[in-house]
Structure formats: structure tokens, C-alpha cells
Design a protein around this motif. Structure first.
Motif, PDB file in Angstrom:
ATOM      1  N   CYS A  61     -26.028   2.681  22.357  1.00 15.66           N
ATOM      2  CA  CYS A  61     -27.241   3.285  22.912  1.00 15.66           C
ATOM      3  C   CYS A  61     -28.415   2.479  22.372  1.00 15.66           C
ATOM      4  CB  CYS A  61     -27.360   4.751  22.497  1.00 15.66           C
ATOM      5  SG  CYS A  61     -28.872   5.509  23.158  1.00 15.66           S
ATOM      6  N   ARG A  62     -29.206   1.924  23.274  1.00 14.70           N
ATOM      7  CA  ARG A  62     -30.331   1.059  22.888  1.00 14.70           C
ATOM      8  C   ARG A  62     -31.630   1.654  23.425  1.00 14.70           C
ATOM      9  NH1 ARG A  62     -31.309  -4.836  22.052  1.00 14.70           N
ATOM     10  NH2 ARG A  62     -33.326  -5.298  22.979  1.00 14.70           N
ATOM     11  N   ALA A  63     -32.611   1.773  22.540  1.00 10.90           N
ATOM     12  CA  ALA A  63     -33.946   2.239  22.916  1.00 10.90           C
ATOM     13  C   ALA A  63     -34.894   1.058  22.750  1.00 10.90           C
ATOM     14  CB  ALA A  63     -34.376   3.388  22.016  1.00 10.90           C
ATOM     15  N   GLU A  64     -35.702   0.811  23.769  1.00 10.82           N
ATOM     16  CA  GLU A  64     -36.625  -0.324  23.673  1.00 10.82           C
ATOM     17  C   GLU A  64     -37.941  -0.038  24.372  1.00 10.82           C
ATOM     18  OE1 GLU A  64     -35.363  -3.877  25.959  1.00 10.82           O
ATOM     19  OE2 GLU A  64     -33.717  -2.607  26.629  1.00 10.82           O
ATOM     20  N   ASN A  65     -38.986  -0.625  23.835  1.00 14.18           N
ATOM     21  CA  ASN A  65     -40.291  -0.663  24.495  1.00 14.18           C
ATOM     22  C   ASN A  65     -40.947  -1.982  24.108  1.00 14.18           C
ATOM     23  OD1 ASN A  65     -41.448  -0.321  21.932  1.00 14.18           O
ATOM     24  ND2 ASN A  65     -41.963   1.828  22.259  1.00 14.18           N
ATOM     25  N   GLN A  66     -42.216  -2.159  24.467  1.00 14.57           N
ATOM     26  CA  GLN A  66     -42.844  -3.457  24.228  1.00 14.57           C
ATOM     27  C   GLN A  66     -43.054  -3.755  22.740  1.00 14.57           C
ATOM     28  OE1 GLN A  66     -44.182  -0.933  25.997  1.00 14.57           O
ATOM     29  NE2 GLN A  66     -46.411  -0.951  25.930  1.00 14.57           N
ATOM     30  N   HIS A  67     -42.839  -2.788  21.863  1.00 11.19           N
ATOM     31  CA  HIS A  67     -43.024  -3.000  20.435  1.00 11.19           C
ATOM     32  C   HIS A  67     -41.719  -3.323  19.695  1.00 11.19           C
ATOM     33  CE1 HIS A  67     -47.125  -1.743  20.921  1.00 11.19           C
ATOM     34  NE2 HIS A  67     -46.731  -0.604  21.466  1.00 11.19           N
ATOM     35  N   GLY A  68     -40.591  -3.249  20.392  1.00  8.37           N
ATOM     36  CA  GLY A  68     -39.318  -3.568  19.745  1.00  8.37           C
ATOM     37  C   GLY A  68     -38.179  -2.732  20.275  1.00  8.37           C
ATOM     38  N   VAL A  79     -27.298   3.061  27.763  1.00 10.57           N
ATOM     39  CA  VAL A  79     -25.987   3.155  27.141  1.00 10.57           C
ATOM     40  C   VAL A  79     -25.119   2.096  27.804  1.00 10.57           C
ATOM     41  CG1 VAL A  79     -23.943   4.583  26.741  1.00 10.57           C
ATOM     42  CG2 VAL A  79     -26.219   5.615  26.658  1.00 10.57           C
ATOM     43  N   THR A  80     -24.528   1.241  26.980  1.00  9.93           N
ATOM     44  CA  THR A  80     -23.672   0.184  27.504  1.00  9.93           C
ATOM     45  C   THR A  80     -22.273   0.289  26.902  1.00  9.93           C
ATOM     46  OG1 THR A  80     -24.389  -1.354  25.783  1.00  9.93           O
ATOM     47  CG2 THR A  80     -25.554  -1.456  27.882  1.00  9.93           C
ATOM     48  N   ARG A  81     -21.324  -0.209  27.648  1.00 11.41           N
ATOM     49  CA  ARG A  81     -19.956  -0.356  27.156  1.00 11.41           C
ATOM     50  C   ARG A  81     -19.630  -1.831  27.355  1.00 11.41           C
ATOM     51  NH1 ARG A  81     -14.342   1.629  29.453  1.00 11.41           N
ATOM     52  NH2 ARG A  81     -13.112   1.196  27.592  1.00 11.41           N
ATOM     53  N   GLY A  82     -19.456  -2.534  26.243  1.00 11.25           N
ATOM     54  CA  GLY A  82     -19.390  -3.989  26.343  1.00 11.25           C
ATOM     55  C   GLY A  82     -20.762  -4.463  26.767  1.00 11.25           C
ATOM     56  N   SER A 138     -34.291  -0.480  18.942  1.00 12.12           N
ATOM     57  CA  SER A 138     -33.337  -0.019  17.934  1.00 12.12           C
ATOM     58  C   SER A 138     -32.106   0.457  18.697  1.00 12.12           C
ATOM     59  CB  SER A 138     -33.923   1.075  17.056  1.00 12.12           C
ATOM     60  OG  SER A 138     -34.339   2.164  17.828  1.00 12.12           O
ATOM     61  N   SER A 139     -30.983   0.532  18.002  1.00 13.48           N
ATOM     62  CA  SER A 139     -29.749   0.903  18.701  1.00 13.48           C
ATOM     63  C   SER A 139     -28.809   1.670  17.790  1.00 13.48           C
ATOM     64  CB  SER A 139     -29.061  -0.343  19.269  1.00 13.48           C
ATOM     65  OG  SER A 139     -28.751  -1.231  18.236  1.00 13.48           O
ATOM     66  N   LEU A 140     -27.832   2.303  18.419  1.00 16.58           N
ATOM     67  CA  LEU A 140     -26.814   3.079  17.740  1.00 16.58           C
ATOM     68  C   LEU A 140     -25.486   2.816  18.430  1.00 16.58           C
ATOM     69  CD1 LEU A 140     -25.919   5.438  15.828  1.00 16.58           C
ATOM     70  CD2 LEU A 140     -26.424   6.964  17.750  1.00 16.58           C
ATOM     71  N   ALA A 141     -24.494   2.346  17.673  1.00 27.03           N
ATOM     72  CA  ALA A 141     -23.160   2.108  18.222  1.00 27.03           C
ATOM     73  C   ALA A 141     -22.314   3.350  17.976  1.00 27.03           C
ATOM     74  CB  ALA A 141     -22.524   0.891  17.570  1.00 27.03           C
ATOM     75  N   PHE A 142     -21.430   3.660  18.922  1.00 30.65           N
ATOM     76  CA  PHE A 142     -20.504   4.778  18.755  1.00 30.65           C
ATOM     77  C   PHE A 142     -19.233   4.492  19.529  1.00 30.65           C
ATOM     78  CE2 PHE A 142     -23.217   5.760  22.329  1.00 30.65           C
ATOM     79  CZ  PHE A 142     -22.390   6.330  23.277  1.00 30.65           C
ATOM     80  N   ASN A 143     -18.161   5.186  19.149  1.00 29.97           N
ATOM     81  CA  ASN A 143     -16.864   5.049  19.832  1.00 29.97           C
ATOM     82  C   ASN A 143     -16.540   6.330  20.560  1.00 29.97           C
ATOM     83  OD1 ASN A 143     -16.025   2.425  19.011  1.00 29.97           O
ATOM     84  ND2 ASN A 143     -15.715   3.260  16.968  1.00 29.97           N
TER      85      ASN A 143
END
Length: 82
Positions: A68-75, A35-38, A77-82
Motif C-alpha cells: 500500500c503506497r500513499a503519495e503526494n507532491q511532498h513524497g 495497493v499493488t501486488r508485484g 510512504s508505504s506499507l508491505a503486507f501478505n
């Protein structure tokens, strides 16, 4: 690639209230969730199905867009929220 993340938790927060959000995603192999902010990471879970963001007392300066970003060696996906 991981499936798109799902956010569980408060939809609204008032200043001074405790806040807990959980972002989860499934994949094989298990994802790294961030989870990142900026550009700044605020919560990370390595090879876990979910990551939690907890604030003891929400403040106006905590407002803004998070990712919120989910990653593994296959790629990834992410979800933005406020």
C-alpha cells in the motif's frame, strides 16, 4: 509527505471467504493511495483518505506480498503486507 499507511481488515483469510482490507493514510494535500501486488495495481483511490481491496472469495493464488503506497507532491510512504 503522507504519514505511513495503516492497514485495517482481516489478518487471516481462508480460501472461499470474502476478504476486505482497507489501507488509509493522512496527508495534506490528500494522498493518492495504491495497493499493488508485484508491479500490478489492484486498487487505487485518488485524493481519498483510504483505499479498499475486496475479494469475493479468497483463493490460494491471491496469496503473496502486497504494497500500500500513499503519495503526494511532498513524497511518499508505504506499507508491505501478505
Amino acid at each position: 509527505a503522507p504519514r505511513p499507511p495503516v492497514l485495517n481488515g482481516s489478518l487471516w483469510a481462508l480460501a472461499g471467504e470474502q476478504l476486505r482490507l482497507t489501507c488509509s493514510a493522512s496527508s495534506h494535500p490528500a494522498p493518492i493511495l495504491t495497493v499493488t501486488r508485484g508491479r500490478r495495481p489492484v486498487a487505487t483511490a485518488v485524493y481519498e483518505p483510504q483505499v479498499s481491496l475486496e475479494l469475493e472469495a479468497a483463493a490460494p493464488e491471491d496469496a503473496g506480498e502486497y504494497l500500500c503506497r500513499a503519495e503526494n507532491q511532498h513524497g511518499h510512504s508505504s506499507l508491505a503486507f501478505n
